[in-house]
Motif scaffolding. Structure first.
Motif, PDB file in Angstrom:
ATOM      1  N   ILE A 223      39.058   7.483-133.102  1.00  0.00           N
ATOM      2  CA  ILE A 223      37.799   7.238-133.231  1.00  0.00           C
ATOM      3  C   ILE A 223      37.034   8.092-134.611  1.00  0.00           C
ATOM      4  O   ILE A 223      37.589   8.945-134.562  1.00  0.00           O
ATOM      5  CB  ILE A 223      37.269   7.616-131.940  1.00  0.00           C
TER       6      ILE A 223
ATOM      7  N   LEU B  33      40.838   6.797-128.601  1.00  0.00           N
ATOM      8  CA  LEU B  33      39.898   7.844-128.601  1.00  0.00           C
ATOM      9  C   LEU B  33      40.624   8.661-129.647  1.00  0.00           C
ATOM     10  O   LEU B  33      39.789   9.435-130.406  1.00  0.00           O
ATOM     11  CB  LEU B  33      40.097   8.396-127.294  1.00  0.00           C
ATOM     12  N   GLN B  34      41.803   8.920-129.957  1.00  0.00           N
ATOM     13  CA  GLN B  34      42.237   9.711-130.818  1.00  0.00           C
ATOM     14  C   GLN B  34      42.239   9.251-132.296  1.00  0.00           C
ATOM     15  O   GLN B  34      41.966  10.137-133.335  1.00  0.00           O
ATOM     16  CB  GLN B  34      43.827   9.744-130.765  1.00  0.00           C
TER      17      GLN B  34
ATOM     18  N   LEU C 114      43.381   3.086-124.326  1.00  0.00           N
ATOM     19  CA  LEU C 114      42.340   3.861-124.362  1.00  0.00           C
ATOM     20  C   LEU C 114      42.428   5.268-125.266  1.00  0.00           C
ATOM     21  O   LEU C 114      41.622   5.607-126.083  1.00  0.00           O
ATOM     22  CB  LEU C 114      41.471   3.845-123.266  1.00  0.00           C
ATOM     23  N   GLN C 115      43.532   5.872-124.629  1.00  0.00           N
ATOM     24  CA  GLN C 115      43.667   7.356-125.123  1.00  0.00           C
ATOM     25  C   GLN C 115      44.020   7.072-126.605  1.00  0.00           C
ATOM     26  O   GLN C 115      43.635   8.007-127.508  1.00  0.00           O
ATOM     27  CB  GLN C 115      44.931   7.868-124.432  1.00  0.00           C
TER      28      GLN C 115
ATOM     29  N   LEU D 130      38.052  14.657-128.082  1.00  0.00           N
ATOM     30  CA  LEU D 130      38.292  13.341-127.719  1.00  0.00           C
ATOM     31  C   LEU D 130      39.763  13.298-127.723  1.00  0.00           C
ATOM     32  O   LEU D 130      40.523  12.527-127.056  1.00  0.00           O
ATOM     33  CB  LEU D 130      37.625  12.382-128.645  1.00  0.00           C
ATOM     34  N   GLN D 131      40.321  14.086-128.599  1.00  0.00           N
ATOM     35  CA  GLN D 131      41.967  13.916-128.778  1.00  0.00           C
ATOM     36  C   GLN D 131      42.627  14.625-127.499  1.00  0.00           C
ATOM     37  O   GLN D 131      43.593  14.097-127.320  1.00  0.00           O
ATOM     38  CB  GLN D 131      42.396  14.535-129.952  1.00  0.00           C
TER      39      GLN D 131
ATOM     40  N   GLN E  39      35.448  15.741-132.002  1.00  0.00           N
ATOM     41  CA  GLN E  39      36.678  14.825-132.386  1.00  0.00           C
ATOM     42  C   GLN E  39      37.820  15.322-131.779  1.00  0.00           C
ATOM     43  O   GLN E  39      38.990  14.802-131.141  1.00  0.00           O
ATOM     44  CB  GLN E  39      36.775  14.830-133.869  1.00  0.00           C
TER      45      GLN E  39
ATOM     46  N   LEU F  22      41.940  10.817-119.487  1.00  0.00           N
ATOM     47  CA  LEU F  22      41.108   9.674-119.286  1.00  0.00           C
ATOM     48  C   LEU F  22      41.103   9.278-117.612  1.00  0.00           C
ATOM     49  O   LEU F  22      40.209   8.791-117.195  1.00  0.00           O
ATOM     50  CB  LEU F  22      41.712   8.440-120.023  1.00  0.00           C
TER      51      LEU F  22
ATOM     52  N   ILE G  35      41.435  14.577-124.438  1.00  0.00           N
ATOM     53  CA  ILE G  35      40.624  14.140-123.143  1.00  0.00           C
ATOM     54  C   ILE G  35      41.619  13.495-122.232  1.00  0.00           C
ATOM     55  O   ILE G  35      42.599  12.987-122.781  1.00  0.00           O
ATOM     56  CB  ILE G  35      39.515  12.986-123.521  1.00  0.00           C
TER      57      ILE G  35
END
Lengths: 476, 476
Positions: free
Chosen positions: A143, A140-141, A136-137, B140-141, B137, B145, B143
């Motif tokens: 996205i 996210l990177q 998931l990480q 998000l990078q 953005q 999780l 984050i």
């Protein structure tokens, strides 16, 4: 009891007393079997006439919440499942508790499950250590945010629905186009939408007993009456629906046919077909819970096709899935599959309720399903299989004289019955003292003496020790 | 009319006719003022007795949907706002449409707003080009999780509520601890929860007229009666509440005191205090919409403190915010602030409905608010100020003979009234033909002739051309 009726409230005293007891019973503070004070003693305690207490008790008897038993006085009724909720929807009143009296147990489990050192056989969700964090990480990177910052279509982001459509085809050989899919904030919202769109207060729904607790709460809060379908090792017996229909005019059947929560049973193909045949004849829609379907253990055969797959035209079946049991509950992503017209109707209400699901969560879910889902589910079920085998072996060695259980073909829990009768609250307290949490069966509406043991959420190396603790708790 | 009553349906024919007309009116297919056929002619057309039509029309008159006017026959009533919805909650029936007859207009706007070349003065949301894509953005990078994959607390992730608590203190000098905040899936879910927890079908709520369309829909669907508070250039007149309370026993006041949607008006400090005083006296809770508050234009003074800030003990005010108007709607993040007991109650129902909001979205929102929010809002309002000035200048040059408008102190829309009366649907069609979308006022429950022009969503360089097109549409 500190409570007293309010003589200035403008509500008849007998009504206030009846409502007070109703709320104690509904909240689970008075459990089934508890004895109430005699009319005489309660009249003295509250400082009112005995006839007032008589009227209050009569009202509670009329709604089935209490019973008079010759020689034993007045007690809280054993089963509240088939009782008509006494009023129309009243959020203030039900205050979010299920109509079956398990709130005390639920509350206790929530209170202690995070105590340090506690081995958690209560939580049926994925262990934190098994969440697909890295995948998931990585997603996210990479996205692409722009489109995901707008309102998504209320049915769900179109890209995500396309991904789901492909996924369903590949995984289950189910054809569903994007108009037949509604993305929801988890399965719980799907239950809410179905209840609010398709049922009216006072309607009856046939539900497997025991059954998934949170779906039952939705019905209870909406004033929908639940009638029981019993469950054996092949699942429910569809023929019972005919009788229930005659007696209660049931408007819907709720079923969890594969690795049912809590019993772990799987409905046989023969019964799946029979169920569809009967419901088609009686024109009763079927709501199919399909959370656990992907979690088929390595040592077992895959289950029969889903009811949705057997009802290819989606005439009868409304199918609910969720990522909470296969990816992570914090995503709050679920979906409903059904005929275009049902999906259209549910979507309109979804629009009223929240204007749509988080577009960012949907985007992540979409990327995940098309890239990593299948591999991760395989890895996760391999882990569940190992854990089940270990728990099963330990139970066989340690508890085969006290406990009868069956091992499921998938999912993360074992369901069993204690040979000795016991008081559920006392059992729970003994378990807590020994440092292990289990779920007593009444939470799911089961008869006394059942327990659900989950191997999904704890650490693998806690399983043997947890069963030992459970054994000690039972010997108290 | 192709519709005919179904003689085999088991529903009395007059009822079928009444329901058919009700649904046409509710869906907006028969607009206020439309004339119905005479009893005689409709009887002939449907092939039924005239007395059947009389009964159907009587039923519609009783619920206030139609009126007989001497000499003009039977017409659809002008205002449906103060009409009692004829039945208790009935999702099937209302099918998600508001009770004010604007569905045709809404539908038409949705149909054409994405036509290539259309200048969109209808959408009040942020332009795509102004979304803080880069900042999000970047967040998000980075984050983390793990924790965000679990169910979050149903009130909202604790970290996020702490962030919000700090944010409220810093931005508005409002003290709210984490127990006084509930995170929702956008503001719309907040309306749903408030309606379902605090109101019963048949209750009355006082609402500014005109007012935000989507909150009105929640009330309409729940069978809640809306009564009008009129709005002048200082906002609503709180004294009206006393009279409304006497006549309708209103249970709640819904207000949007700062840069109100659609009028752009701001409630003066004097009136804010008066409103609190009156509601405190009458014990009526106030629901405060606070979406636009941060968007104060550079050429204007900041507005008075929010009602929440003035009601420091949160005895009266339930306050709703959202990130849809300051960050991006696709996040589906909003929140409610109120007393602990109200928040507790709303949370219980939120738990029933969806078990909580996406933890990932909450995490992103939390990071964003504590790092980039304030700067971005400043950048965004500077842009809105420029656009407002440009639209105002263009209107002054081009339309000051035909249009009376006021320039708001914040937010993204201008509200005005045409000097010439017009038919809203015809105006809309002329606008569409010229290539510009506006919102006719009846969507918000306004009297005839009002229009909302948004400068938030279009491209800046479309504003002059859009006003020219609007001018041409008016001259038809």
């Amino acid at each position: 009891m500190n409570w007293l009726p309010d003589h200035s409230a403008g509500v008849p005293i007998y009504k206030q007393i009846a409502e007070h007891y109703e709320s104690l019973i509904v909240k689970g503070e008075l459990l089934p079997g508890s004895r109430l004070l005699t009319e005489r003693n309660l009249a003295i305690q509250l400082g009112v006439n005995r006839s007032t207490i008589k009227s209050a008790y009569n009202e509670l008897k009329a709604s089935g919440l209490i019973t008079s038993i010759k020689g034993s006085g007045t007690i809280v009724s054993e089963y509240s499942w088939e009782i008509d909720p006494p009023k129309l929807i009243n959020w203030n009143r039900f205050k979010g508790v299920a109509f079956n009296p398990t709130a005390v147990i639920n509350r206790r489990i929530r209170e202690v499950s995070r105590t340090p050192g506690m081995i958690d056989f209560a939580n049926g969700g994925i262990s934190k250590s098994l969440y697909p964090v890295e995948e998931l990480q990585r997603l996210l990177q990479n996205i692409e945010l722009t489109a995901n910052l707008e309102y998504s279509d209320v049915k769900g982001d179109l890209e995500f629905r396309k991904t789901l459509s492909d996924h369903l085809k590949k995984q289950y050989e189910v054809s569903a186009d994007t108009q037949e899919i509604l993305v929801t904030s988890g399965a719980q919202q799907a239950f809410t939408l179905i209840t609010q769109c398709l049922l009216n207060p006072g309607d009856s729904v046939a539900v497997e007993c025991p059954s998934y607790a949170y779906s039952l709460k939705c019905f209870a809060v909406a004033g929908v009456k639940m009638v029981r379908l019993s469950v054996d090792e092949e699942g429910m017996r569809p023929e019972e629906i005919i009788e229930l229909y005659k007696r209660h005019r049931i408007r819907m059947v709720l079923t969890h046919p594969t690795f049912q929560n809590p019993t772990g049973t799987t409905l046989s193909l023969h019964r799946r077909k029979k169920l569809l045949e009967i419901c088609s004849e009686l024109k009763i829609p079927i709501v199919e819970i399909n959370f656990m379907n992907p979690l088929v253990h390595n040592d077992c055969d895959p289950p029969s096709p889903s009811l949705l797959a057997l009802d290819a035209n989606k005439e009868l079946v409304i199918h609910i899935e969720s990522l909470s049991d296969t990816v992570a509950p914090g995503m709050r992503i679920g979906w409903v599959i059904g005929s275009k017209s049902i999906i259209e109707r549910l979507s309109e209400v979804k629009h009223e309720i929240d204007l749509g699901t988080s577009a960012i969560s949907q985007h992540i879910a979409s990327q995940y399903i098309s890239s990593s889902w299948a591999n991760n589910v395989r890895r996760y079920t391999a882990e569940l299989t190992k854990r089940k085998q270990l728990m099963n072996r330990t139970l066989t060695e340690e508890l085969s004289n006290e406990f009868d259980w069956s091992t499921p073909g998938g999912g993360g829990t074992i369901w069993g019955k204690l040979r000795k009768t016991c008081n559920e609250l006392e059992l729970l307290e003994s378990c807590i003292k020994e440092g292990v949490m289990v779920v007593p069966g009444s939470i799911y509406g089961a008869d006394k003496g059942y327990v659900r043991l989950s191997y999904a959420h704890c650490h693998e190396n806690e399983i043997v020790e947890g069963i030992m603790r459970f054994k000690r708790a039972l010997s108290v």
